[in-house]
Design a protein around this motif. Structure first.
Motif, mmCIF file in Angstrom:
data_model
loop_
_atom_site.group_PDB
_atom_site.id
_atom_site.type_symbol
_atom_site.label_atom_id
_atom_site.label_comp_id
_atom_site.label_asym_id
_atom_site.label_seq_id
_atom_site.Cartn_x
_atom_site.Cartn_y
_atom_site.Cartn_z
ATOM 1 N N LEU A 1 38.601 45.287 45.686
ATOM 2 C CA LEU A 1 39.313 46.249 44.846
ATOM 3 C C LEU A 1 39.526 47.543 45.627
ATOM 4 O O LEU A 1 38.607 48.018 46.291
ATOM 5 C CB LEU A 1 38.429 46.467 43.625
ATOM 6 N N VAL A 2 40.735 48.064 45.584
ATOM 7 C CA VAL A 2 40.976 49.388 46.160
ATOM 8 C C VAL A 2 40.997 50.379 45.015
ATOM 9 O O VAL A 2 41.562 50.106 43.948
ATOM 10 C CB VAL A 2 42.302 49.442 46.965
ATOM 11 N N GLY A 3 40.320 51.516 45.196
ATOM 12 C CA GLY A 3 40.271 52.535 44.144
ATOM 13 C C GLY A 3 40.775 53.868 44.664
ATOM 14 O O GLY A 3 40.437 54.281 45.780
ATOM 15 N N ASP B 1 40.037 60.603 46.906
ATOM 16 C CA ASP B 1 39.415 59.607 47.775
ATOM 17 C C ASP B 1 40.001 58.228 47.550
ATOM 18 O O ASP B 1 40.364 57.884 46.424
ATOM 19 C CB ASP B 1 37.896 59.509 47.480
ATOM 20 N N LEU B 2 40.026 57.455 48.630
ATOM 21 C CA LEU B 2 40.381 56.036 48.534
ATOM 22 C C LEU B 2 39.146 55.238 48.945
ATOM 23 O O LEU B 2 38.523 55.535 49.973
ATOM 24 C CB LEU B 2 41.529 55.709 49.493
ATOM 25 N N ILE B 3 38.781 54.253 48.112
ATOM 26 C CA ILE B 3 37.632 53.418 48.475
ATOM 27 C C ILE B 3 38.020 51.947 48.409
ATOM 28 O O ILE B 3 38.987 51.573 47.734
ATOM 29 C CB ILE B 3 36.391 53.669 47.575
ATOM 30 N N LEU B 4 37.222 51.133 49.113
ATOM 31 C CA LEU B 4 37.376 49.679 49.044
ATOM 32 C C LEU B 4 36.063 49.122 48.516
ATOM 33 O O LEU B 4 35.005 49.380 49.090
ATOM 34 C CB LEU B 4 37.668 49.114 50.442
ATOM 35 N N MET B 5 36.129 48.383 47.416
ATOM 36 C CA MET B 5 34.918 47.755 46.863
ATOM 37 C C MET B 5 35.016 46.248 47.091
ATOM 38 O O MET B 5 35.922 45.596 46.578
ATOM 39 C CB MET B 5 34.805 48.026 45.352
ATOM 40 N N SER C 1 42.616 43.811 43.165
ATOM 41 C CA SER C 1 42.807 44.810 42.107
ATOM 42 C C SER C 1 42.978 46.195 42.705
ATOM 43 O O SER C 1 42.482 46.490 43.793
ATOM 44 C CB SER C 1 41.583 44.881 41.183
ATOM 45 N N LEU C 2 43.677 47.017 41.930
ATOM 46 C CA LEU C 2 43.813 48.439 42.275
ATOM 47 C C LEU C 2 43.402 49.236 41.040
ATOM 48 O O LEU C 2 43.856 48.935 39.930
ATOM 49 C CB LEU C 2 45.267 48.754 42.638
ATOM 50 N N VAL C 3 42.534 50.235 41.237
ATOM 51 C CA VAL C 3 42.096 51.074 40.122
ATOM 52 C C VAL C 3 42.486 52.522 40.392
ATOM 53 O O VAL C 3 42.238 53.041 41.476
ATOM 54 C CB VAL C 3 40.561 50.991 39.919
ATOM 55 N N ALA D 1 46.375 43.140 40.585
ATOM 56 C CA ALA D 1 46.314 43.661 39.209
ATOM 57 C C ALA D 1 46.023 45.157 39.259
ATOM 58 O O ALA D 1 45.080 45.587 39.936
ATOM 59 C CB ALA D 1 45.213 42.953 38.437
ATOM 60 N N VAL D 2 46.847 45.945 38.581
ATOM 61 C CA VAL D 2 46.640 47.399 38.571
ATOM 62 C C VAL D 2 45.914 47.787 37.279
ATOM 63 O O VAL D 2 46.339 47.412 36.190
ATOM 64 C CB VAL D 2 47.985 48.154 38.661
#
Ligand code: KG4
Ligand code: ZN
Length: 354
Positions: free
Chosen positions: A130-132, A141-145, A270-272, A299-300
């Motif tokens: 998931l990218v947030g 911030d951009l994170i990768l989970m 997914s993108l959050v 999925a957004v």
């Protein structure tokens, strides 16, 4: 699992009871925003005093609404940072006291990570990786989970945050603090077919090969542009609406391009979008159309606007997925906590710029 969440990082005093990180039993929120409006921003000392007044009534109201007895709670979760030290201490010390008196485990929560967990509310099954994108008043911030436990920081702002840029622009226009939603409302009045477009602002770092952000140059450019328009006698209603539109376009263009870059690079499922600025309708619309152009499925997830801005639901939800109770004597407020150097053991610190 029934968790009481407590949030006091800035000018909102919030409490919520959330079941299994997704079902909201109750939530209450008191805000000192009316006082901040008067002073054009958050006055830390004042915010802390308001937290002190509100914390017990807000927790009491939340518990009453949930119809639970304290004995039925499984844990207490509290935001330990980042935020204003005086405000944070009110929530942290209250949570420590309740943890001891009620004999409940205490789970410290990073406010920034918690913002993403607003997306899990309502039984939504989010798929990893998931990218947030977190866009709040003080952070971008951009994170990768890869999972709840493996989180990588991809990029953040080198200076100011997207929310702060909205707020400072609002101030230039004479709108009350915090001005993000008010700037958005003004921007909506702009007729895009208007041919007399004579206000343009920069999109810092947008074309550069990095997932870092920088908004301070945009803030300065916005200030210069208002000065120019005023000097030339052009600072009238129509120009102000166009100015609000252009700043919103500049901020959201950068956010969308960087998010798209992260998504294309890491190809998540997914993108959050999270944080107060994620409530912005134009940002949401632009992210959806950008994602629509991709060839792979993603999925957004965008929490409802009231869960994008600060609340305690996200704190209780985050604690469910990051159950790391700490003896209350060891729990401390940490105003400078970030997603870059997260101090809880569930995050892997790794910074990349590509
Ligand atoms: O996440 P948040 O409630 O608090 C922090 O953790 O900072 O974010 C607050 C920020 C403020 O800068 C506010 O102006 C901005 O979110 N904001 C918006 C909108 N609603 C709130 N910015 C743009 N458009 C909105 N609709
Ligand atoms: Zn926040």
């Amino acid at each position: 699992m029934q968790i009481l969440g407590i949030e006091t990082s800035c000018d909102e005093t919030a409490a919520a009871v959330v079941v299994d990180g997704k079902q909201v039993l109750s939530h209450a929120l008191a805000s000192s925003v009316a006082i901040q409006e008067k002073y054009g921003g958050v006055v830390p000392e004042q915010a802390a005093r308001e937290q002190l007044k509100a914390i017990i009534p807000v927790i009491h109201e939340t518990l009453t609404q949930s119809s639970l007895q304290p004995s039925q709670l499984d844990a207490i979760a509290v935001t330990v940072g980042p935020g204003l030290i005086g405000s944070l201490l009110v929530g942290v010390e209250t949570a420590k006291t309740l943890s001891w008196v009620w004999g409940k485990p205490l789970i410290p929560v990073n406010h920034l990570l918690a913002h993403f967990y607003a997306a899990w509310i309502g039984d939504r099954a989010l798929q990893f990786p998931l990218v947030g994108l977190l866009v709040s008043g003080g952070h971008t911030d951009l994170i990768l989970m890869q999972s709840h436990k493996h989180i990588q920081h991809l990029g953040g702002t080198r200076d100011d945050a997207a929310g702060e840029t909205f707020d400072k622009t609002a101030r230039l226009i004479g709108l009350p603090y915090p001005g993000g939603a008010a700037v958005a409302a003004l921007a909506e009045k702009y007729n895009t077919k208007n041919e007399k477009r004579n206000i343009t602002l920069p999109r810092p770092l947008m074309a550069e090969n990095t997932l870092e952000f920088s908004f301070s140059g945009l803030k300065t450019a916005a200030l210069r542009e208002t000065q120019r328009l005023k000097e030339q006698g052009l600072w009238h209603d129509e120009a102000i609406v166009q100015f609000a539109y252009e700043i919103q376009e500049a901020i959201t263009d950068v956010l969308v391009q960087k998010t798209l870059k992260a998504v294309v690079t890491y190809r998540p499922k997914s993108l959050v979008l999270a944080g107060g600025v994620a409530a912005n309708a134009r940002l949401r619309e632009k992210v959806l159309s950008a994602i629509d152009t991709l060839e792979f499925p993603i999925a957004v997830h965008m929490p409802p606007p009231e869960l994008c801005t600060d609340n305690a639901v996200m704190v209780a939800a985050c604690a469910y997925y990051h159950q790391n109770p700490v003896p209350f004597q060891q729990v401390q407020a940490n105003p400078s906590l970030s997603l870059r150097d997260f101090s809880l053991p569930t995050i892997t610190h790794k910074s990349t710029s590509n």
